[in-house]
Design an enzyme around this catalytic site. Structure first.
Site, short mmCIF file in Angstrom:
data_model
loop_
_atom_site.label_atom_id
_atom_site.label_comp_id
_atom_site.label_asym_id
_atom_site.label_seq_id
_atom_site.Cartn_x
_atom_site.Cartn_y
_atom_site.Cartn_z
CB CYS A 1 -0.91 -0.01 1.22
SG CYS A 1 -1.76 1.54 1.51
CB CYS B 1 0.73 1.04 4.84
SG CYS B 1 -0.86 0.19 5.06
CG HIS C 1 -4.38 -1.36 4.40
ND1 HIS C 1 -3.95 -0.45 3.46
CD2 HIS C 1 -5.00 -2.35 3.70
CE1 HIS C 1 -4.27 -0.88 2.24
NE2 HIS C 1 -4.92 -2.03 2.37
CG ASN D 1 -13.93 10.38 -3.94
OD1 ASN D 1 -15.01 10.95 -3.86
ND2 ASN D 1 -12.93 10.82 -4.70
CB SER E 1 -7.44 5.32 -7.11
OG SER E 1 -6.85 6.45 -6.51
CG HIS F 1 -4.30 3.31 4.15
ND1 HIS F 1 -3.33 2.51 4.73
CD2 HIS F 1 -4.63 4.24 5.08
CE1 HIS F 1 -3.07 2.97 5.95
NE2 HIS F 1 -3.85 4.01 6.18
CG HIS G 1 -7.16 8.21 1.18
ND1 HIS G 1 -7.44 6.95 0.68
CD2 HIS G 1 -7.21 9.04 0.11
CE1 HIS G 1 -7.65 7.01 -0.62
NE2 HIS G 1 -7.52 8.27 -1.01
CD GLN H 1 -8.19 12.85 -3.20
OE1 GLN H 1 -7.55 13.69 -3.81
NE2 GLN H 1 -8.82 11.85 -3.81
#
Ligand SMILES: O=P(O)(O)O[C@H]1O[C@H](CO)[C@@H](O)[C@H](O)[C@H]1O
Ligand SMILES: O=P(O)(O)O[C@H]1O[C@H](CO)[C@@H](O)[C@H](O)[C@H]1O
Lengths: 373, 373
Positions: free
Chosen positions: B52, B55, B125, B165, B173, B176, B178, B180
């Site tokens: 990943c 990570c 993760h 998203n 995409s 993990h 997250h 933005q």
């Protein structure tokens, strides 16, 4: 020092037709893709599927039986989103959902009526629009004309939205090639926004010598000149005497296009036999190129914008055009997602309109399946 | 004769926040679904994935190495859609794409700058937002505050769009967990539209006794009263002293919600320690219910709308809120498609906001994985 380049640097473009902006980040196509991969639409379908609700002679989900239709076939949508008759909605009914404290301003609601139909493009279960013959596509256009004519007679109908969802990726729930008609009492949001822009443009530019000044007439003229001036400013994919298929300057979807009438035609019913043929030619050339791009049945949503029915006062401002919104970006299985930033802030695209047009132009207008057949 | 019923009959509702309509066809959920079926998001992920890019300790696609971060971790997006510096775009550059015949009105374009970052919610993760502890969610909110504070100091930044998203279905995409940050020089379209509505409402309703009249203050007050009045008019999913999670009267996505501050808070930086905790509580309660609905990791796009940075003159009108747009409709694998009609004409939904809120309220606020652990 480095100069500004539209293929390298971020910029925003304005859509004067629906009054919105799009963020263009042309360098972004370079990032690696680790996200969702879809199924490519490359399956071979039989000419006739006994299980299909839309094939000739078959029984539909609701029990109605399809005739053995030889060309196009129109029938009422068995699960219509709007109905011709339903009870009136008095102002007092609002309390049912909005509660006693509701102010009109924050809880605006109105009842809406209409009717929904399905338009099978042909009896063949396996032939999508680009795979039909030119004559068969002409027949689809003539069917749209009859639908528009019929619905125009109904005073309960204000706008006729013709559209097609092609491919499972675009929410199509039956693979038999078909489009839809949702006719509504009011002009829906999108055509309304466009109509306002067209009207505003006309008010601003109309003169004695040009009383019919039209945003889309001017736009197609400018784009014809841009295309003639050379590759780098050309967004035209193909054109003939009556129509032009173009990647609009303000396109949002990666390979979004618009088919626009070159003369001021307000709605599909104004097309004569030659113009019908010209429209069919452009539809065929464009959708064949779409399929050829990734050698798959290229998914999209397509919709026709034209004048409202029922003697709408601004009908003359309308200018017939078809929008194509295809989701694919990199190949037959990787699409563009218009998600977080796009939903919350502003649509964003990863290549320029000029790059998209250039790639579409370079493709053969002959369908890849025909090539290999 | 039959009476109008909002759960049986088609109607349109108005969104006063962004000035748009939605068509509601509550009977449509009954139609059979033969369309696309997605993969359910139910896979178990490891706590740490050596492959990943996000990570702790791992090397990213571009070669940079992540530290062994213990809680949240913010780093610049390696494939940013906008950049801090790029060449200026003189008016003369327009000819590159628009051609010599371009009129400013039809070919409007402007250069745009900004910066993009990624916000890992935690080193784990395998833990999405609803699976984090309340303290960990508070830390995410505090991280958003620091980002907003930092970017507010940059005169090149006009608006900070925070969003997430969640799930491959929403174009994420990297699995993990997250969010933005895309910070832009200009206020993007959506927050701009909302700001205009908030300003208009204030201008119309402000008085000596209520100089700060606010659309979202009035709306949350009305919805609190509607919820207290009974089930049939309640769109509130959960609330505490500072925040409310609600299915807006004008929701588009099937289970769309909005988390709104109950008092007039303009941006995330105005929240004190207790309000941060209250926001985290509502985020946790809402996203756990989302996951519990179909016992899967419920995909969505989430975004925060708040005041622009850089001393924007209308900043005070803004009212902090979070939009959640989840696509699922029937179960973990069948989503709503906003396609042909929705793109070309008007968004359409298949159940009422009240029905969606009632289903969300009925779900447990304890995450299903925790229940079975
Ligand atoms: O930034 P990511 O996760 O790579 O990409 C995702 O979010 C972006 C911002 O909403 C979108 O533009 C992309 O289409 C989407 O795939
Ligand atoms: O009418 P269909 O093909 O069953 O359904 C499809 O098109 C409709 C109109 O765009 C959408 O509302 C649906 O979400 C979509 O799945």
């Amino acid at each position: 020092s480095e100069e500004f380049s539209f293929t390298d640097h971020s910029h925003r473009r304005f859509n004067p037709l629906n009054d919105s902006w799009v963020l263009c980040s042309p360098h972004r196509a370079k990032r690696p893709w680790l996200g969702q991969v879809e199924e490519a639409s490359t399956e071979q379908r039989p000419e006739y599927d006994p299980q299909c609700f839309l094939c000739p002679g078959n029984t539909r989900a609701t029990g109605a039986q399809n005739p053995n239709y030889p060309s196009t076939y129109v029938f009422p949508n068995d699960y219509a989103a709007v109905h011709k008759s339903q009870p009136d909605c008095p102002a007092s009914a609002l309390a049912q959902v909005a509660g006693a404290n509701a102010s009109d301003e924050l809880f605006r609601v109105e009842s809406t009526r209409g009717q929904c139909s399905v338009v099978c493009f042909s009896p063949r279960h396996d032939l999508t629009l680009p795979e039909l013959s030119l004559d068969e596509i002409c027949e689809v256009v003539r069917t749209w004309q009859s639908i528009y004519t019929e619905l125009s007679k109904d005073p309960g109908v204000g706008y006729v939205q013709l559209f097609e969802n092609k491919g499972a990726m675009m929410g199509c729930s039956n693979p038999h090639p078909h489009g839809q008609v949702w006719a509504l009492s009011d002009v829906p949001s999108e055509p309304k926004k466009e109509m306002e822009s067209l009207k505003k443009f006309n008010k601003k530019h109309a003169s004695n010598s040009d009383p019919h000044a039209c945003l889309l007439c001017s736009y197609t003229k400018a784009e014809e000149a841009n295309a003639a001036a050379g590759e780098s400013t050309s967004r035209v994919v193909l054109q003939n005497d009556s129509f032009m298929a173009i990647v609009p300057f303000w396109a949002v979807w990666p390979f979004e296009t618009m088919i626009v009438a070159k003369s001021h035609v307000s709605n599909i019913n104004e097309l004569d036999a030659l113009q019908i043929r010209h429209l069919a030619e452009i539809m065929q050339g464009l959708t064949c190129r779409y399929d050829n791009m990734f050698q798959c049945s290229f998914p999209y949503s397509m919709g026709i914008h034209q004048s409202p029915t029922a003697n709408h006062p601004d009908a003359d401002c309308c200018h017939l055009h078809l929008h194509f919104y295809p989701p694919l970006l990199r190949n037959a299985t990787v699409r563009k997602f218009l998600v977080g930033f796009e939903m919350m802030a502003e649509p964003q695209r990863d290549l320029t309109a000029e790059q998209a047009a250039s790639r579409l132009r370079a493709l053969s207008p002959i369908h890849y399946k025909q090539n290999t057949a």
